[in-house]
Design a protein around this motif. Structure first.
Motif, PDB file in Angstrom:
ATOM      1  N   VAL A 165       1.018  -1.006   0.137  1.00  0.00           N
ATOM      2  CA  VAL A 165      -0.014  -0.076   0.004  1.00  0.00           C
ATOM      3  C   VAL A 165       0.921   1.365  -0.147  1.00  0.00           C
ATOM      4  N   ARG A 166       2.129   1.320   0.923  1.00  0.00           N
ATOM      5  CA  ARG A 166       2.712   2.426   1.013  1.00  0.00           C
ATOM      6  C   ARG A 166       3.597   2.733  -0.495  1.00  0.00           C
ATOM      7  N   THR A 167       3.901   1.624  -0.940  1.00  0.00           N
ATOM      8  CA  THR A 167       4.662   1.591  -2.632  1.00  0.00           C
ATOM      9  C   THR A 167       3.457   2.287  -3.526  1.00  0.00           C
ATOM     10  N   THR A 168       2.441   1.718  -3.462  1.00  0.00           N
ATOM     11  CA  THR A 168       1.334   2.261  -4.314  1.00  0.00           C
ATOM     12  C   THR A 168       0.843   3.752  -4.085  1.00  0.00           C
ATOM     13  N   LEU A 169       0.939   3.969  -2.884  1.00  0.00           N
ATOM     14  CA  LEU A 169       0.600   5.477  -2.525  1.00  0.00           C
ATOM     15  C   LEU A 169       1.599   6.356  -3.061  1.00  0.00           C
ATOM     16  N   GLU A 170       3.068   6.178  -2.931  1.00  0.00           N
ATOM     17  CA  GLU A 170       4.049   6.800  -3.483  1.00  0.00           C
ATOM     18  C   GLU A 170       4.042   6.941  -5.008  1.00  0.00           C
ATOM     19  N   GLY A 171       3.372   5.570  -5.521  1.00  0.00           N
ATOM     20  CA  GLY A 171       3.253   5.834  -7.132  1.00  0.00           C
ATOM     21  C   GLY A 171       2.455   6.896  -7.633  1.00  0.00           C
ATOM     22  N   LEU A 172       1.165   6.808  -6.615  1.00  0.00           N
ATOM     23  CA  LEU A 172       0.045   7.796  -6.952  1.00  0.00           C
ATOM     24  C   LEU A 172       0.645   9.464  -6.484  1.00  0.00           C
ATOM     25  N   VAL A 173       1.519   9.540  -5.600  1.00  0.00           N
ATOM     26  CA  VAL A 173       2.022  10.753  -5.462  1.00  0.00           C
ATOM     27  C   VAL A 173       2.769  11.289  -6.680  1.00  0.00           C
ATOM     28  N   ALA A 174       3.729  10.280  -7.229  1.00  0.00           N
ATOM     29  CA  ALA A 174       4.540  10.673  -8.387  1.00  0.00           C
ATOM     30  C   ALA A 174       3.582  11.279  -9.419  1.00  0.00           C
ATOM     31  N   LYS A 175       2.484  10.522  -9.548  1.00  0.00           N
ATOM     32  CA  LYS A 175       1.746  10.736 -10.724  1.00  0.00           C
ATOM     33  C   LYS A 175       0.515  11.757 -10.336  1.00  0.00           C
ATOM     34  N   SER A 176       0.677  12.579  -9.472  1.00  0.00           N
ATOM     35  CA  SER A 176      -0.058  13.661  -8.889  1.00  0.00           C
ATOM     36  C   SER A 176      -1.329  13.121  -8.676  1.00  0.00           C
ATOM     37  N   GLN A 177      -1.561  12.091  -8.537  1.00  0.00           N
ATOM     38  CA  GLN A 177      -3.011  11.573  -8.216  1.00  0.00           C
ATOM     39  C   GLN A 177      -3.341  11.256  -6.750  1.00  0.00           C
ATOM     40  N   ALA A 178      -2.382  11.662  -5.789  1.00  0.00           N
ATOM     41  CA  ALA A 178      -2.450  11.560  -4.568  1.00  0.00           C
ATOM     42  C   ALA A 178      -1.511  12.807  -3.661  1.00  0.00           C
ATOM     43  N   GLN A 179      -1.968  13.282  -2.548  1.00  0.00           N
ATOM     44  CA  GLN A 179      -1.018  14.237  -1.899  1.00  0.00           C
ATOM     45  C   GLN A 179      -0.298  13.640  -0.543  1.00  0.00           C
ATOM     46  N   ARG A 180       0.791  14.047  -0.227  1.00  0.00           N
ATOM     47  CA  ARG A 180       1.408  13.636   0.959  1.00  0.00           C
ATOM     48  C   ARG A 180       1.763  14.640   1.838  1.00  0.00           C
ATOM     49  N   THR A 181       1.486  14.314   2.977  1.00  0.00           N
ATOM     50  CA  THR A 181       1.766  15.359   4.046  1.00  0.00           C
ATOM     51  C   THR A 181       2.637  14.656   5.068  1.00  0.00           C
ATOM     52  N   LYS A 182       3.382  15.383   5.812  1.00  0.00           N
ATOM     53  CA  LYS A 182       4.417  14.760   6.808  1.00  0.00           C
ATOM     54  C   LYS A 182       3.919  15.779   8.175  1.00  0.00           C
ATOM     55  N   GLN A 183       3.899  14.909   9.102  1.00  0.00           N
ATOM     56  CA  GLN A 183       3.535  15.441  10.693  1.00  0.00           C
ATOM     57  C   GLN A 183       4.612  14.865  11.389  1.00  0.00           C
ATOM     58  N   GLY A 184       5.562  15.420  11.725  1.00  0.00           N
ATOM     59  CA  GLY A 184       6.682  14.759  12.860  1.00  0.00           C
ATOM     60  C   GLY A 184       7.379  13.865  11.790  1.00  0.00           C
ATOM     61  N   SER A 185       7.457  12.598  12.397  1.00  0.00           N
ATOM     62  CA  SER A 185       7.998  11.467  11.654  1.00  0.00           C
ATOM     63  C   SER A 185       6.791  10.563  11.070  1.00  0.00           C
ATOM     64  N   SER A 186       5.672  10.856  10.968  1.00  0.00           N
ATOM     65  CA  SER A 186       4.528  10.027  10.237  1.00  0.00           C
ATOM     66  C   SER A 186       4.345  10.939   9.088  1.00  0.00           C
ATOM     67  N   VAL A 187       3.801  10.159   7.894  1.00  0.00           N
ATOM     68  CA  VAL A 187       3.556  10.566   6.577  1.00  0.00           C
ATOM     69  C   VAL A 187       1.977  10.043   6.452  1.00  0.00           C
ATOM     70  N   PHE A 188       1.333  11.033   5.954  1.00  0.00           N
ATOM     71  CA  PHE A 188       0.036  10.687   5.572  1.00  0.00           C
ATOM     72  C   PHE A 188      -0.267  11.277   4.095  1.00  0.00           C
ATOM     73  N   TYR A 189      -1.573  10.498   3.817  1.00  0.00           N
ATOM     74  CA  TYR A 189      -1.788  10.727   2.261  1.00  0.00           C
ATOM     75  C   TYR A 189      -3.325  11.227   2.218  1.00  0.00           C
ATOM     76  N   THR A 190      -3.668  11.831   1.221  1.00  0.00           N
ATOM     77  CA  THR A 190      -4.733  12.399   0.762  1.00  0.00           C
ATOM     78  C   THR A 190      -5.013  12.291  -0.629  1.00  0.00           C
ATOM     79  N   ALA A 191      -6.341  12.484  -1.008  1.00  0.00           N
ATOM     80  CA  ALA A 191      -6.634  12.514  -2.235  1.00  0.00           C
ATOM     81  C   ALA A 191      -6.236  13.908  -3.036  1.00  0.00           C
TER      82      ALA A 191
END
Length: 214
Positions: A165-191
């Motif tokens: 799931v994490r690898t797929t999310l990073e692929g979506l972020v690379a394709k601008s199909q998802a957004q990634r935000t970082k809060q401290g040491s945690s990484v969160f994803y949104t549409a």
């Protein structure tokens, strides 16, 4: 002749004791061997008895099997009726059958294509589609572990793993199909934000084009 006498000496007494001991030992050994022979003879008689029974059973079974093999079946006894020769069909009928078969195959081809298309439509969605749909329904950012847990519970047969799931999310972020935000040491994803940009309203100080006087 003078009678020869053998004085009773110590050597004679030793020989006498040894002979008596050997006689006793031989008697015991004979008794032991005799008992073993009797036991073996009893076992031999039992084996001979079992052998006789088994031979009789083998003969009986072999005779019954031979009778079953040699006995003719009703199907073998019955004489089959003579077959009638089918009249030869003309070559034109054969050609018509070939044309008909070709027409049926060509008409079945679109049906097979439509069936394959229907199967593809009803196929299970991919993991990428599931993740995108899940993110679109969320009002708050989600971590990869949370998304993997939710999808794993909703689709237990898919075997969803957090690393995939994490690898797929990073692929979506690379394709601008998802957004990634970082809060401290945690990484969160949104549409991804797909709403179209609103055009800016013209300001009141904008100069209007002059109209030509007629």
């Amino acid at each position: 002749m003078p009678e020869t006498t053998f004085p009773s000496t110590e050597l004679t007494s030793q020989y006498t004791a040894q002979v008596a001991h050997d006689l006793e030992r031989i008697a015991k050994e004979q008794e032991r061997i005799g008992a073993e022979i009797a036991a073996l003879q009893e076992q031999l008689l039992g084996l001979q008895h079992d052998h006789t029974i088994l031979v009789n059973m083998q003969k009986a079974l072999g005779a019954s099997e031979t009778r079953a093999q040699t006995a003719p079946s009703p199907e073998d006894v019955a004489v089959p009726a003579p077959r009638r020769k089918a009249p030869a069909k003309p070559a034109a009928a054969k050609r018509s059958r070939v044309k008909k078969a070709g027409t049926e195959q060509s008409s079945n081809a679109p049906k097979k294509t439509a069936a394959k298309a229907a199967v593809s439509k009803t196929a299970k969605p991919t993991l990428v589609e599931l993740i995108r749909s899940h993110l679109a329904k969320q009002a708050e950012p989600r971590s990869a572990a949370e998304i993997a847990t939710t999808l794993g519970q909703a689709h237990p047969d898919r075997g969803v793993k957090a690393t995939v799931v994490r690898t797929t999310l990073e692929g979506l972020v690379a394709k601008s199909q998802a957004q990634r935000t970082k809060q401290g040491s945690s990484v969160f994803y949104t549409a991804a934000d797909t709403s179209p940009a609103q055009p800016e309203a013209p300001s009141g100080n904008e100069v209007q084009p002059a109209r030509a006087d007629r």
